[in-house]
Write an enzyme that holds these catalytic residues in place. Structure first.
Site, PDB file in Angstrom:
ATOM      1  N   VAL A 252     -63.533 -10.911  16.194  1.00 33.93           N
ATOM      2  CA  VAL A 252     -64.561 -11.742  16.809  1.00 33.93           C
ATOM      3  C   VAL A 252     -64.640 -13.090  16.094  1.00 33.93           C
ATOM      4  CG1 VAL A 252     -67.036 -11.972  17.260  1.00 33.93           C
ATOM      5  CG2 VAL A 252     -65.894  -9.761  17.583  1.00 33.93           C
TER       6      VAL A 252
ATOM      7  N   ASP B  19     -71.864 -21.105   1.645  1.00 35.44           N
ATOM      8  CA  ASP B  19     -71.157 -20.456   2.748  1.00 35.44           C
ATOM      9  C   ASP B  19     -70.386 -21.472   3.580  1.00 35.44           C
ATOM     10  OD1 ASP B  19     -70.309 -18.306   4.208  1.00 35.44           O
ATOM     11  OD2 ASP B  19     -72.245 -17.839   5.101  1.00 35.44           O
TER      12      ASP B  19
ATOM     13  N   LYS C 164     -72.969 -22.413  10.251  1.00 31.97           N
ATOM     14  CA  LYS C 164     -71.805 -22.887   9.493  1.00 31.97           C
ATOM     15  C   LYS C 164     -70.507 -22.500  10.177  1.00 31.97           C
ATOM     16  CE  LYS C 164     -70.796 -18.634   7.870  1.00 31.97           C
ATOM     17  NZ  LYS C 164     -69.536 -17.899   7.884  1.00 31.97           N
TER      18      LYS C 164
ATOM     19  N   GLU D 156     -67.165 -15.661  15.724  1.00 29.85           N
ATOM     20  CA  GLU D 156     -68.585 -15.887  15.990  1.00 29.85           C
ATOM     21  C   GLU D 156     -68.894 -17.355  16.285  1.00 29.85           C
ATOM     22  OE1 GLU D 156     -70.959 -13.913  16.553  1.00 29.85           O
ATOM     23  OE2 GLU D 156     -70.753 -12.041  15.437  1.00 29.85           O
TER      24      GLU D 156
ATOM     25  N   SER E  92     -68.646 -15.532   1.280  1.00 30.40           N
ATOM     26  CA  SER E  92     -67.997 -14.245   1.000  1.00 30.40           C
ATOM     27  C   SER E  92     -66.870 -13.963   1.980  1.00 30.40           C
ATOM     28  CB  SER E  92     -69.037 -13.118   1.094  1.00 30.40           C
ATOM     29  OG  SER E  92     -69.801 -13.254   2.289  1.00 30.40           O
TER      30      SER E  92
ATOM     31  N   SER F  75     -60.926 -17.838   6.667  1.00 31.60           N
ATOM     32  CA  SER F  75     -61.991 -17.920   7.667  1.00 31.60           C
ATOM     33  C   SER F  75     -61.418 -17.889   9.078  1.00 31.60           C
ATOM     34  CB  SER F  75     -62.797 -19.211   7.465  1.00 31.60           C
ATOM     35  OG  SER F  75     -63.580 -19.501   8.605  1.00 31.60           O
ATOM     36  N   ARG F  76     -61.814 -16.889   9.861  1.00 29.56           N
ATOM     37  CA  ARG F  76     -61.317 -16.809  11.242  1.00 29.56           C
ATOM     38  C   ARG F  76     -61.818 -17.986  12.078  1.00 29.56           C
ATOM     39  NH1 ARG F  76     -64.466 -11.211  12.404  1.00 29.56           N
ATOM     40  NH2 ARG F  76     -63.736 -10.923  10.279  1.00 29.56           N
TER      41      ARG F  76
ATOM     42  N   ALA G 234     -64.233 -11.275   3.019  1.00 29.75           N
ATOM     43  CA  ALA G 234     -64.005  -9.840   2.837  1.00 29.75           C
ATOM     44  C   ALA G 234     -62.709  -9.582   2.084  1.00 29.75           C
ATOM     45  CB  ALA G 234     -63.978  -9.147   4.195  1.00 29.75           C
TER      46      ALA G 234
END
Length: 338
Positions: A282, A247, A194, A284, A141, A257-258, A143
């Site tokens: 952030v 995912d 992931k 992660e 997902s 995707s950061r 955002a």
């Protein structure tokens, strides 16, 4: 489902997108955050331009400076905050709650020092008489896509199937669909780990490698994620589902995707401190790499990709040398578990 009052703890990109899903389903959404300007912007301009430049939120979505006001009369509480502050925020919520609520979280990571999953943190900090069994909301997902109502399918996982079904009904609509699962360990470890593989996949792109290499890191990354998860008690089947391979694909292949973008920048030679400063969000996968590496060492789980990324990020190891070392590891059978 009857209209529910949901307190969304964290006005980040995913918290905002999930707030819109809940609002679209007719629920009352109360967002809480600690950046005054952001809260005011949501209430006055009905935007959250820190994350979404062109999206206008429904006027019914309200944001609060006061955590107590956001929690007042809530039927459910959704945590969407960075892993490193989850325990602190959960303590604050527990001090305020005066009635039983459904507790959900949609964050992905492992606590840096304890290596604990987020549901474990919430169980420890929020007394059982104030909450349901924790429900994990996780899956492929972005955002940026959910906020424009692109089709999204994810998982609601809880040790209590009825709690998972509640969340399934709470969120599901014509563009957002949830499937239930009772393997909380599997869903949470898949979602957290992931991000590490996404950093690696981005790094390969930044170094100029092609699709073969990217497919390799995703599939071998899934293998080592599964090894660690099973060691922790997860079902291997979970990793073939939405919260696992789903995912991993979306996070490990997309510029949205950061974690992938951070890896891409590392591959192009940028310094980690500069990457984090420029990202403004952030990442992660950076902190999760350390937690996962330490956990793998503790449990004696073979995770060569995670180890390589750890050495690059935390020990200053040359990234090309790290790839060379992986390619020259001892020969293995594809389905070997050690």
């Amino acid at each position: 489902m009857d209209k529910q009052r949901v307190a969304v703890i964290g006005p980040g990109s995913w918290g905002t997108a999930l707030s819109q899903v809940l609002n679209d389903n007719g629920h009352e959404v109360r967002i809480w955050g600690n950046i005054a300007e952001q809260i005011d912007e949501i209430n006055q301009a009905h935007t959250n331009t820190r994350y979404f430049k062109d999206t206008v939120l429904d006027e019914k979505i309200k944001a609060y400076h006061s955590l107590a006001e956001a929690l007042d009369g809530a039927d459910a509480v959704l945590f969407v905050v960075p892993t490193k502050v989850t325990r602190l925020v959960a303590k604050q919520v527990a001090q305020i709650l005066d009635h039983n609520v459904k507790v959900m979280h949609a964050s992905k990571g492992l606590e840096p020092d304890s290596h604990e999953r987020i549901s474990t943190i919430l169980e420890e900090e929020i007394p059982s008489e104030l909450r349901s069994e924790i429900v994990v909301v996780s899956g492929p997902s972005h955002a940026e896509e959910t906020i424009v109502r692109d089709i999204t399918l994810i998982t609601a996982a809880s040790k209590d199937l009825e709690a998972a079904k509640y969340v399934q009904k709470l969120f599901s609509n014509h563009y957002f669909r949830l499937y239930t699962n009772t393997d909380v360990v599997g869903v949470e470890t898949a979602g957290a780990l992931k991000n590490i593989i996404a950093v690696g996949a981005g790094a390969l792109h930044g170094l100029g490698y092609g699709d073969n290499a990217k497919a390799a890191i995703i599939t071998r990354g899934l293998a080592e994620i599964t090894r660690l998860g099973v060691k922790l008690g997860a079902s291997p089947l979970t990793y073939s589902g939405l919260s696992g391979v789903g995912d991993l694909i979306v996070t490990g292949t997309s510029i949205h995707s950061r974690n992938w973008r951070a890896g891409d920048a590392l591959g192009r030679g940028e310094k980690l401190a500069d990457i984090e400063a420029n990202m403004g969000m952030v990442i992660e996968g950076i902190s999760t790499t350390k937690a996962a590496y330490e956990l793998a060492q503790e449990l004696d789980v073979y995770m060569p990709i995670t180890q390589a990324i750890y050495k690059v990020i935390y020990q200053g190891h040359d990234i090309k040398e790290a790839i060379f070392e992986i390619m020259n590891n001892e020969f293995k059978a594809e389905n070997e578990w050690s």
